[in-house]
Design a protein around this motif. Structure first.
Motif, PDB file in Angstrom:
ATOM      1  N   ASN A 111       0.692  -1.134   0.244  1.00  0.00           N
ATOM      2  CA  ASN A 111       0.311   0.179  -0.536  1.00  0.00           C
ATOM      3  C   ASN A 111       0.549   1.198   0.060  1.00  0.00           C
ATOM      4  OD1 ASN A 111      -2.304  -1.220   0.350  1.00  0.00           O
ATOM      5  ND2 ASN A 111      -1.997  -1.956   2.029  1.00  0.00           N
ATOM      6  N   LYS A 112       0.403   2.360   0.128  1.00  0.00           N
ATOM      7  CA  LYS A 112       0.858   3.782  -0.319  1.00  0.00           C
ATOM      8  C   LYS A 112       1.616   4.714   0.949  1.00  0.00           C
ATOM      9  CE  LYS A 112      -0.169   9.013  -0.518  1.00  0.00           C
ATOM     10  NZ  LYS A 112      -1.164   9.523  -0.255  1.00  0.00           N
ATOM     11  N   LEU A 113       2.971   4.090   1.374  1.00  0.00           N
ATOM     12  CA  LEU A 113       3.600   4.642   2.645  1.00  0.00           C
ATOM     13  C   LEU A 113       3.466   6.277   2.178  1.00  0.00           C
ATOM     14  CD1 LEU A 113       7.044   3.409   2.187  1.00  0.00           C
ATOM     15  CD2 LEU A 113       4.758   2.404   3.561  1.00  0.00           C
ATOM     16  N   VAL A 114       3.139   6.762   3.780  1.00  0.00           N
ATOM     17  CA  VAL A 114       2.927   8.207   4.322  1.00  0.00           C
ATOM     18  C   VAL A 114       3.347   8.660   5.753  1.00  0.00           C
ATOM     19  CG1 VAL A 114       0.849   9.790   5.337  1.00  0.00           C
ATOM     20  CG2 VAL A 114       0.686   7.772   3.388  1.00  0.00           C
ATOM     21  N   ASN A 115       4.127   9.686   5.052  1.00  0.00           N
ATOM     22  CA  ASN A 115       4.674  10.763   6.487  1.00  0.00           C
ATOM     23  C   ASN A 115       3.673  10.974   7.314  1.00  0.00           C
ATOM     24  OD1 ASN A 115       7.286   9.204   5.437  1.00  0.00           O
ATOM     25  ND2 ASN A 115       7.849  11.220   4.410  1.00  0.00           N
ATOM     26  N   PHE A 116       3.991  10.888   8.751  1.00  0.00           N
ATOM     27  CA  PHE A 116       3.029  11.448   9.756  1.00  0.00           C
ATOM     28  C   PHE A 116       3.723  12.248  10.163  1.00  0.00           C
ATOM     29  CE2 PHE A 116       0.190  11.848  12.969  1.00  0.00           C
ATOM     30  CZ  PHE A 116      -0.608  12.449  12.831  1.00  0.00           C
ATOM     31  N   TYR A 117       3.679  13.923  10.076  1.00  0.00           N
ATOM     32  CA  TYR A 117       4.615  14.491  10.736  1.00  0.00           C
ATOM     33  C   TYR A 117       3.658  15.122  11.978  1.00  0.00           C
ATOM     34  CZ  TYR A 117       6.691  15.435   6.775  1.00  0.00           C
ATOM     35  OH  TYR A 117       7.904  14.726   5.308  1.00  0.00           O
ATOM     36  N   GLU A 118       4.175  15.602  13.276  1.00  0.00           N
ATOM     37  CA  GLU A 118       3.683  15.470  14.683  1.00  0.00           C
ATOM     38  C   GLU A 118       5.020  16.826  15.165  1.00  0.00           C
ATOM     39  OE1 GLU A 118       1.610  13.151  18.533  1.00  0.00           O
ATOM     40  OE2 GLU A 118       3.063  12.283  17.513  1.00  0.00           O
ATOM     41  N   VAL A 119       3.945  17.824  16.080  1.00  0.00           N
ATOM     42  CA  VAL A 119       4.645  18.509  16.513  1.00  0.00           C
ATOM     43  C   VAL A 119       3.925  18.938  18.019  1.00  0.00           C
ATOM     44  CG1 VAL A 119       5.061  21.375  16.609  1.00  0.00           C
ATOM     45  CG2 VAL A 119       5.049  20.510  14.730  1.00  0.00           C
ATOM     46  N   ALA A 120       4.929  18.515  18.687  1.00  0.00           N
ATOM     47  CA  ALA A 120       4.542  17.883  20.563  1.00  0.00           C
ATOM     48  C   ALA A 120       5.857  18.580  21.039  1.00  0.00           C
ATOM     49  CB  ALA A 120       4.679  17.011  20.841  1.00  0.00           C
ATOM     50  N   THR A 121       5.129  19.971  22.272  1.00  0.00           N
ATOM     51  CA  THR A 121       5.979  19.835  23.807  1.00  0.00           C
ATOM     52  C   THR A 121       6.874  19.092  24.386  1.00  0.00           C
ATOM     53  OG1 THR A 121       3.696  19.560  25.440  1.00  0.00           O
ATOM     54  CG2 THR A 121       3.863  21.606  23.956  1.00  0.00           C
ATOM     55  N   LYS A 122       7.528  19.693  24.991  1.00  0.00           N
ATOM     56  CA  LYS A 122       8.773  18.711  25.510  1.00  0.00           C
ATOM     57  C   LYS A 122       7.831  17.954  26.858  1.00  0.00           C
ATOM     58  CE  LYS A 122       9.710  22.423  29.255  1.00  0.00           C
ATOM     59  NZ  LYS A 122      10.324  23.147  30.046  1.00  0.00           N
ATOM     60  N   GLU A 123       6.959  18.170  27.150  1.00  0.00           N
ATOM     61  CA  GLU A 123       5.941  17.099  27.722  1.00  0.00           C
ATOM     62  C   GLU A 123       5.236  16.476  27.119  1.00  0.00           C
ATOM     63  OE1 GLU A 123       5.152  20.441  28.396  1.00  0.00           O
ATOM     64  OE2 GLU A 123       5.638  21.149  29.726  1.00  0.00           O
ATOM     65  N   GLY A 124       5.406  16.378  25.603  1.00  0.00           N
ATOM     66  CA  GLY A 124       4.723  15.243  24.902  1.00  0.00           C
ATOM     67  C   GLY A 124       3.739  15.289  24.608  1.00  0.00           C
ATOM     68  N   ASN A 125       3.122  15.959  24.807  1.00  0.00           N
ATOM     69  CA  ASN A 125       1.786  17.029  24.404  1.00  0.00           C
ATOM     70  C   ASN A 125       1.256  17.399  22.815  1.00  0.00           C
ATOM     71  OD1 ASN A 125       0.768  16.784  27.040  1.00  0.00           O
ATOM     72  ND2 ASN A 125       1.242  18.393  27.429  1.00  0.00           N
ATOM     73  N   ALA A 126       0.844  16.878  21.808  1.00  0.00           N
ATOM     74  CA  ALA A 126       0.721  17.004  21.273  1.00  0.00           C
ATOM     75  C   ALA A 126      -0.450  18.153  20.280  1.00  0.00           C
ATOM     76  CB  ALA A 126      -0.013  15.475  20.214  1.00  0.00           C
ATOM     77  N   VAL A 127       1.091  18.849  19.805  1.00  0.00           N
ATOM     78  CA  VAL A 127      -0.201  20.032  19.364  1.00  0.00           C
ATOM     79  C   VAL A 127      -0.986  20.316  18.044  1.00  0.00           C
ATOM     80  CG1 VAL A 127       0.656  22.504  19.096  1.00  0.00           C
ATOM     81  CG2 VAL A 127       2.055  21.350  20.281  1.00  0.00           C
ATOM     82  N   TRP A 128       0.368  19.753  16.924  1.00  0.00           N
ATOM     83  CA  TRP A 128      -0.881  19.403  16.033  1.00  0.00           C
ATOM     84  C   TRP A 128      -0.164  17.923  15.017  1.00  0.00           C
ATOM     85  CZ3 TRP A 128       2.343  18.714  10.793  1.00  0.00           C
ATOM     86  CH2 TRP A 128       1.245  18.742   9.519  1.00  0.00           C
ATOM     87  N   GLY A 129      -0.752  17.646  14.024  1.00  0.00           N
ATOM     88  CA  GLY A 129       0.112  16.332  13.096  1.00  0.00           C
ATOM     89  C   GLY A 129      -1.181  16.375  12.449  1.00  0.00           C
TER      90      GLY A 129
END
Length: 84
Positions: free
Chosen positions: A13-31
Motif C-alpha cells: 500500500n501507499k507509504l505516508v509520512n506523518f508529522y507531529e509537533v509536540a511540546t517538551k511534555e509530549g503533548n501533541a500540538v499538531w499532526g
C-alpha cells in the motif's frame, strides 16, 4: 555482498509520512501529512517543542506503523538557520 544478504521492502500500500509537533511534555500540538505545515506549526509552538516524523503504510481500511517516530527538530532548525 551476496544477494542472500539483501533485504528488500516492497509495501503493498501507499507509504505516508506523518508529522507531529509536540511540546517538551509530549503533548501533541499538531499532526498531519504536510511537511510545510509541520514546520510552520513548530515555529509557532512553545519553546522546546519537537517535530517528529513517522512512516505509515496506508491500507484501504487501516494504517500500519512502519517507522517509529523520529525527532527531526534539530535538522529542521539547522536548515532554517542556513537558509537565512
Amino acid at each position: 555482498m551476496s544477494e542472500d544478504n539483501v533485504v528488500g521492502f516492497h509495501p503493498k500500500n501507499k507509504l505516508v509520512n506523518f508529522y507531529e509537533v509536540a511540546t517538551k511534555e509530549g503533548n501533541a500540538v499538531w499532526g498531519g501529512e504536510d511537511p510545510h505545515s509541520a514546520v510552520q506549526w513548530l515555529r509557532q509552538s512553545p519553546l522546546n517543542s519537537r517535530l517528529l516524523v513517522s512512516c505509515w503504510e496506508a491500507g484501504e481500511e487501516d494504517a500500519r506503523l512502519i517507522i517509529e517516530p523520529i525527532d527531526i527538530t534539530k535538522v529542521i532548525y539547522a536548515v532554517l538557520a542556513g537558509a537565512q
